[in-house]
Design a protein around this motif. Structure first.
Motif, PDB file in Angstrom:
ATOM      1  N   LEU A 118       0.840  -1.191   0.000  1.00  9.59           N
ATOM      2  CA  LEU A 118       0.000   0.000   0.000  1.00  9.59           C
ATOM      3  C   LEU A 118       0.877   1.244   0.000  1.00  9.59           C
ATOM      4  CD1 LEU A 118      -2.725  -1.011   2.611  1.00  9.59           C
ATOM      5  CD2 LEU A 118      -2.939  -0.994   0.120  1.00  9.59           C
ATOM      6  N   ILE A 119       0.562   2.180  -0.879  1.00 10.96           N
ATOM      7  CA  ILE A 119       1.308   3.431  -1.002  1.00 10.96           C
ATOM      8  C   ILE A 119       0.312   4.578  -1.077  1.00 10.96           C
ATOM      9  CG2 ILE A 119       2.847   4.799  -2.460  1.00 10.96           C
ATOM     10  CD1 ILE A 119       4.313   2.582  -1.112  1.00 10.96           C
ATOM     11  N   ASP A 120       0.463   5.559  -0.189  1.00 15.00           N
ATOM     12  CA  ASP A 120      -0.361   6.758  -0.248  1.00 15.00           C
ATOM     13  C   ASP A 120      -0.049   7.530  -1.538  1.00 15.00           C
ATOM     14  OD1 ASP A 120      -2.081   8.842   1.350  1.00 15.00           O
ATOM     15  OD2 ASP A 120      -0.371   9.959   0.573  1.00 15.00           O
ATOM     16  N   GLY A 121      -1.070   8.082  -2.155  1.00 16.17           N
ATOM     17  CA  GLY A 121      -0.890   8.703  -3.459  1.00 16.17           C
ATOM     18  C   GLY A 121      -0.276  10.082  -3.448  1.00 16.17           C
ATOM     19  N   SER A 122      -0.043  10.675  -2.268  1.00 17.37           N
ATOM     20  CA  SER A 122       0.401  12.063  -2.240  1.00 17.37           C
ATOM     21  C   SER A 122       1.860  12.234  -2.658  1.00 17.37           C
ATOM     22  CB  SER A 122       0.198  12.653  -0.841  1.00 17.37           C
ATOM     23  OG  SER A 122       0.911  11.897   0.135  1.00 17.37           O
ATOM     24  N   GLN A 123       2.754  11.338  -2.205  1.00 17.29           N
ATOM     25  CA  GLN A 123       4.174  11.436  -2.575  1.00 17.29           C
ATOM     26  C   GLN A 123       4.735  10.031  -2.830  1.00 17.29           C
ATOM     27  OE1 GLN A 123       5.649  13.873   0.821  1.00 17.29           O
ATOM     28  NE2 GLN A 123       6.444  15.229  -0.765  1.00 17.29           N
ATOM     29  N   PRO A 124       4.270   9.380  -3.877  1.00 17.01           N
ATOM     30  CA  PRO A 124       4.653   7.982  -4.088  1.00 17.01           C
ATOM     31  C   PRO A 124       6.146   7.739  -4.255  1.00 17.01           C
ATOM     32  CG  PRO A 124       3.441   8.846  -5.977  1.00 17.01           C
ATOM     33  CD  PRO A 124       3.320   9.851  -4.885  1.00 17.01           C
ATOM     34  N   PRO A 125       6.934   8.587  -4.969  1.00 18.18           N
ATOM     35  CA  PRO A 125       8.360   8.242  -5.140  1.00 18.18           C
ATOM     36  C   PRO A 125       9.107   8.145  -3.818  1.00 18.18           C
ATOM     37  CG  PRO A 125       7.692   9.889  -6.749  1.00 18.18           C
ATOM     38  CD  PRO A 125       6.579   9.775  -5.762  1.00 18.18           C
ATOM     39  N   ARG A 126       8.937   9.137  -2.934  1.00 19.32           N
ATOM     40  CA  ARG A 126       9.635   9.106  -1.663  1.00 19.32           C
ATOM     41  C   ARG A 126       9.160   7.949  -0.793  1.00 19.32           C
ATOM     42  NH1 ARG A 126      10.237  15.354   0.503  1.00 19.32           N
ATOM     43  NH2 ARG A 126      11.605  16.106  -1.171  1.00 19.32           N
ATOM     44  N   THR A 127       7.863   7.727  -0.779  1.00 18.46           N
ATOM     45  CA  THR A 127       7.320   6.647   0.042  1.00 18.46           C
ATOM     46  C   THR A 127       7.799   5.297  -0.475  1.00 18.46           C
ATOM     47  OG1 THR A 127       5.364   8.001   0.472  1.00 18.46           O
ATOM     48  CG2 THR A 127       5.204   5.671   0.996  1.00 18.46           C
ATOM     49  N   LEU A 128       7.823   5.133  -1.789  1.00 18.89           N
ATOM     50  CA  LEU A 128       8.305   3.881  -2.365  1.00 18.89           C
ATOM     51  C   LEU A 128       9.764   3.634  -2.007  1.00 18.89           C
ATOM     52  CD1 LEU A 128       6.681   3.876  -5.907  1.00 18.89           C
ATOM     53  CD2 LEU A 128       6.556   2.004  -4.254  1.00 18.89           C
ATOM     54  N   ALA A 129      10.579   4.687  -2.071  1.00 20.60           N
ATOM     55  CA  ALA A 129      11.991   4.532  -1.729  1.00 20.60           C
ATOM     56  C   ALA A 129      12.151   4.120  -0.274  1.00 20.60           C
ATOM     57  CB  ALA A 129      12.740   5.837  -2.004  1.00 20.60           C
ATOM     58  N   ALA A 130      11.361   4.726   0.616  1.00 17.40           N
ATOM     59  CA  ALA A 130      11.438   4.375   2.032  1.00 17.40           C
ATOM     60  C   ALA A 130      10.969   2.951   2.267  1.00 17.40           C
ATOM     61  CB  ALA A 130      10.601   5.356   2.852  1.00 17.40           C
ATOM     62  N   LEU A 131       9.871   2.555   1.589  1.00 18.41           N
ATOM     63  CA  LEU A 131       9.366   1.198   1.750  1.00 18.41           C
ATOM     64  C   LEU A 131      10.382   0.178   1.229  1.00 18.41           C
ATOM     65  CD1 LEU A 131       6.895  -0.464   2.665  1.00 18.41           C
ATOM     66  CD2 LEU A 131       6.054  -0.332   0.312  1.00 18.41           C
ATOM     67  N   ALA A 132      11.016   0.478   0.104  1.00 18.37           N
ATOM     68  CA  ALA A 132      12.028  -0.432  -0.439  1.00 18.37           C
ATOM     69  C   ALA A 132      13.193  -0.586   0.531  1.00 18.37           C
ATOM     70  CB  ALA A 132      12.526   0.087  -1.785  1.00 18.37           C
ATOM     71  N   GLU A 133      13.610   0.517   1.170  1.00 16.25           N
ATOM     72  CA  GLU A 133      14.697   0.439   2.143  1.00 16.25           C
ATOM     73  C   GLU A 133      14.305  -0.426   3.338  1.00 16.25           C
ATOM     74  OE1 GLU A 133      18.354   1.048   4.005  1.00 16.25           O
ATOM     75  OE2 GLU A 133      17.695   1.297   1.931  1.00 16.25           O
ATOM     76  N   GLY A 134      13.074  -0.234   3.814  1.00 12.32           N
ATOM     77  CA  GLY A 134      12.604  -1.059   4.914  1.00 12.32           C
ATOM     78  C   GLY A 134      12.537  -2.527   4.558  1.00 12.32           C
ATOM     79  N   LEU A 135      12.111  -2.826   3.344  1.00 11.99           N
ATOM     80  CA  LEU A 135      12.039  -4.216   2.903  1.00 11.99           C
ATOM     81  C   LEU A 135      13.422  -4.832   2.754  1.00 11.99           C
ATOM     82  CD1 LEU A 135       9.111  -3.976   0.340  1.00 11.99           C
ATOM     83  CD2 LEU A 135       9.155  -5.380   2.401  1.00 11.99           C
ATOM     84  N   ARG A 136      14.370  -4.048   2.258  1.00 10.81           N
ATOM     85  CA  ARG A 136      15.732  -4.581   2.131  1.00 10.81           C
ATOM     86  C   ARG A 136      16.281  -5.004   3.492  1.00 10.81           C
ATOM     87  NH1 ARG A 136      16.343  -1.203  -2.442  1.00 10.81           N
ATOM     88  NH2 ARG A 136      16.563   0.665  -1.152  1.00 10.81           N
ATOM     89  N   ARG A 137      16.014  -4.194   4.501  1.00  7.45           N
ATOM     90  CA  ARG A 137      16.511  -4.529   5.832  1.00  7.45           C
ATOM     91  C   ARG A 137      15.740  -5.693   6.438  1.00  7.45           C
ATOM     92  NH1 ARG A 137      19.695  -0.483   8.716  1.00  7.45           N
ATOM     93  NH2 ARG A 137      20.460   1.009   7.162  1.00  7.45           N
ATOM     94  N   ALA A 138      14.421  -5.711   6.231  1.00  2.00           N
ATOM     95  CA  ALA A 138      13.619  -6.815   6.756  1.00  2.00           C
ATOM     96  C   ALA A 138      13.977  -8.131   6.074  1.00  2.00           C
ATOM     97  CB  ALA A 138      12.130  -6.524   6.567  1.00  2.00           C
ATOM     98  N   ALA A 139      14.419  -8.071   4.809  1.00 11.20           N
ATOM     99  CA  ALA A 139      14.722  -9.279   4.027  1.00 11.20           C
ATOM    100  C   ALA A 139      16.217  -9.518   3.935  1.00 11.20           C
ATOM    101  CB  ALA A 139      14.118  -9.152   2.637  1.00 11.20           C
ATOM    102  N   ARG A 140      16.968  -9.130   4.960  1.00  7.56           N
ATOM    103  CA  ARG A 140      18.413  -9.301   4.894  1.00  7.56           C
ATOM    104  C   ARG A 140      18.792 -10.769   4.683  1.00  7.56           C
ATOM    105  NH1 ARG A 140      22.052  -6.863   9.638  1.00  7.56           N
ATOM    106  NH2 ARG A 140      19.948  -6.166  10.122  1.00  7.56           N
ATOM    107  N   TYR A 141      17.994 -11.688   5.246  1.00  7.66           N
ATOM    108  CA  TYR A 141      18.302 -13.115   5.129  1.00  7.66           C
ATOM    109  C   TYR A 141      17.184 -13.884   4.424  1.00  7.66           C
ATOM    110  CZ  TYR A 141      21.419 -11.534   8.828  1.00  7.66           C
ATOM    111  OH  TYR A 141      22.341 -10.828   9.563  1.00  7.66           O
ATOM    112  N   ALA A 142      16.314 -13.199   3.712  1.00  8.69           N
ATOM    113  CA  ALA A 142      15.155 -13.872   3.120  1.00  8.69           C
ATOM    114  C   ALA A 142      14.848 -13.279   1.746  1.00  8.69           C
ATOM    115  CB  ALA A 142      13.933 -13.723   4.031  1.00  8.69           C
ATOM    116  N   VAL A 143      14.194 -14.089   0.910  1.00  8.71           N
ATOM    117  CA  VAL A 143      13.685 -13.653  -0.389  1.00  8.71           C
ATOM    118  C   VAL A 143      12.244 -13.204  -0.205  1.00  8.71           C
ATOM    119  CG1 VAL A 143      13.054 -14.417  -2.717  1.00  8.71           C
ATOM    120  CG2 VAL A 143      15.223 -15.161  -1.700  1.00  8.71           C
ATOM    121  N   ILE A 144      11.890 -12.068  -0.804  1.00  8.30           N
ATOM    122  CA  ILE A 144      10.507 -11.585  -0.779  1.00  8.30           C
ATOM    123  C   ILE A 144       9.766 -12.194  -1.965  1.00  8.30           C
ATOM    124  CG2 ILE A 144       9.028  -9.552  -0.867  1.00  8.30           C
ATOM    125  CD1 ILE A 144      11.470  -7.949   0.148  1.00  8.30           C
ATOM    126  N   ASP A 145       8.662 -12.869  -1.692  1.00  9.97           N
ATOM    127  CA  ASP A 145       7.895 -13.577  -2.720  1.00  9.97           C
ATOM    128  C   ASP A 145       6.481 -13.011  -2.738  1.00  9.97           C
ATOM    129  OD1 ASP A 145       6.683 -15.295  -4.471  1.00  9.97           O
ATOM    130  OD2 ASP A 145       7.114 -17.138  -3.355  1.00  9.97           O
TER     131      ASP A 145
END
Length: 405
Positions: A118-145
């Motif tokens: 889910l991404i709020d429509g007001s500032q999608p590029p910044r929010t997407l970048a932040a979400l991607a960073e959070g996912l990279r850290r959460a998936a340090r030892y796992a594949v996201i499927d």
């Protein structure tokens, strides 16, 4: 920006945060691993869900939280959250599994037709970048499927921005119609078929089958009747074993009641001579509406009632009146759906991982592709293979698997 701590396989609960640089000032990213905190997000999540144009009903908080209560494994919750000034502007609802390798998979499992972030429509590029960073850290030892991603979903934008390893595979096929009243949908058909459908509609009118919208407090009773009729209609013809299990009934009742309250679902019962002969759950988001599960008395067949047409007429009218644009027939290409000349939409399976896990991701993708080829080969064998699948599934589940919803 605060970013989520790495928690692909780590122990512990709660919401982890760590400071760092990120995609935009004022953004913070946390990792929710506590189901009580996930439950408490309902109001914020609902606002985010309504602000995400691509969201489907399967990303609503009532659906996901109810699913977790029925199907979740304690300690495995992994929900990445992005906030701006305390307001929730992004979320990735995931859980950790360990087979066939550590994976972060969407909440909702196999009983959900679509998954997404889910991404709020007001500032999608910044929010997407932040979400991607959070996912990279959460998936340090796992594949996201991410399975069953509908074309145009927010997860596609996330995939496009991903800087690590990634692979895209095809997933289930869905069929879609424009949200128009049934009279307009009939015009899509060839002349002979359109005449047959109009005759079926006249038959429904002659029988005077009454439609009634079920109120929130009536949902538990109606869902019990729906599931009873669903089992009855598929008896001897193969029913999805999961639809008969108590955990599914608990989830569907709990989720539907809350979604009816919020306007994200409609539960309809159909009465003939005062008796309930059918019931149907329709799930809906801002743009999309889809009939999720129904039950119908087999006696309707003896009266030559076309149940699929009866349900579609009601869903089409409701979708058009409520301003939605798409009637999704959800997963599957059953012949009764194809009669309406729907658009064919293929869901995607998006695999993401940090660059260091590229070998694991590639091996996993190769295994999935091989499994899909084997399944295609089995399907090509036709009715004989289907009969064996029904027999084998029946022995495993103590019954027979389903031929559809």
């Amino acid at each position: 920006m605060a970013v989520a701590t790495g928690a692909g396989t780590g122990a512990g609960t709660g919401t982890g945060t760590a400071t760092g640089t990120g995609a935009g000032a004022g953004l913070s990213v946390t990792l929710c691993r506590d189901e009580r905190q996930f439950a408490a997000l309902e109001t914020q999540w609902m606002a985010l869900h309504r602000g995400c144009a691509t969201a489907t009903p399967f990303q609503s908080h009532p659906w996901l939280h109810s699913w977790w209560l029925s199907y979740g494994t304690p300690g495995r919750l992994r929900v990445v959250l992005v906030r701006r000034g305390g307001r929730l502007v992004g979320a990735a609802p995931l859980m950790l599994v360990h087979r066939p390798l550590p994976l972060l998979v969407p909440l909702g499992g196999g009983i959900s037709d679509f998954s997404d972030v889910l991404i709020d429509g007001s500032q999608p590029p910044r929010t997407l970048a932040a979400l991607a960073e959070g996912l990279r850290r959460a998936a340090r030892y796992a594949v996201i499927d991410l399975r069953e991603v509908r074309p145009g979903a927010a997860a596609e934008q996330l995939y496009a921005r991903w800087t690590g390893a990634r692979r895209r595979l095809s997933d289930s096929v869905c069929l879609e119609l424009p949200a128009e009243p049934i009279d307009q949908l009939v015009k899509r058909l060839a002349s002979a078929r359109a005449q047959r459908v109009r005759a079926k509609l006249r038959k429904l009118d002659a029988l005077r089958i009454e439609e009634r919208a079920v109120a929130e407090h009536e949902v538990p009773c109606t869902i019990r009747e729906l599931l009873r009729l669903h089992e009855l209609q598929w008896r001897g013809r193969g029913v999805t074993p999961e639809h008969l299990r108590p955990r599914f009934a608990e989830h569907l009742t709990r989720a539907t009641q809350r979604m009816v309250r919020d306007g994200d679902a409609a539960l309809t019962e159909y009465r003939l001579d005062g008796a309930v002969v059918a019931a149907n759950v329709t799930l809906q988001s801002a743009q999309l509406s889809g009939g999720y599960l129904y039950g119908a008395d087999p006696e309707l067949r003896t009266k030559k009632v076309d149940v699929a047409t009866m349900l579609l007429r009601r869903d089409a009218r409701h979708a058009a009146e409520s301003g939605r644009t798409v009637i999704s027939l959800l997963r599957g290409t059953e012949p009764y759906k194809s009669h309406w000349r729907p658009a064919v939409v293929t869901n995607q399976r998006l695999l993401l991982a940090p660059a260091a896990l590229a070998p694991a991701l590639n091996l996993y993708a190769a295994q999935l592709a091989g499994r899909d080829r084997a399944a295609d080969a089995v399907r090509s064998l036709g009715p004989v293979a289907r009969e064996w699948r029904i027999r084998i599934g029946g022995r495993r589940a103590g019954g027979s698997p389903d031929g559809g919803r």
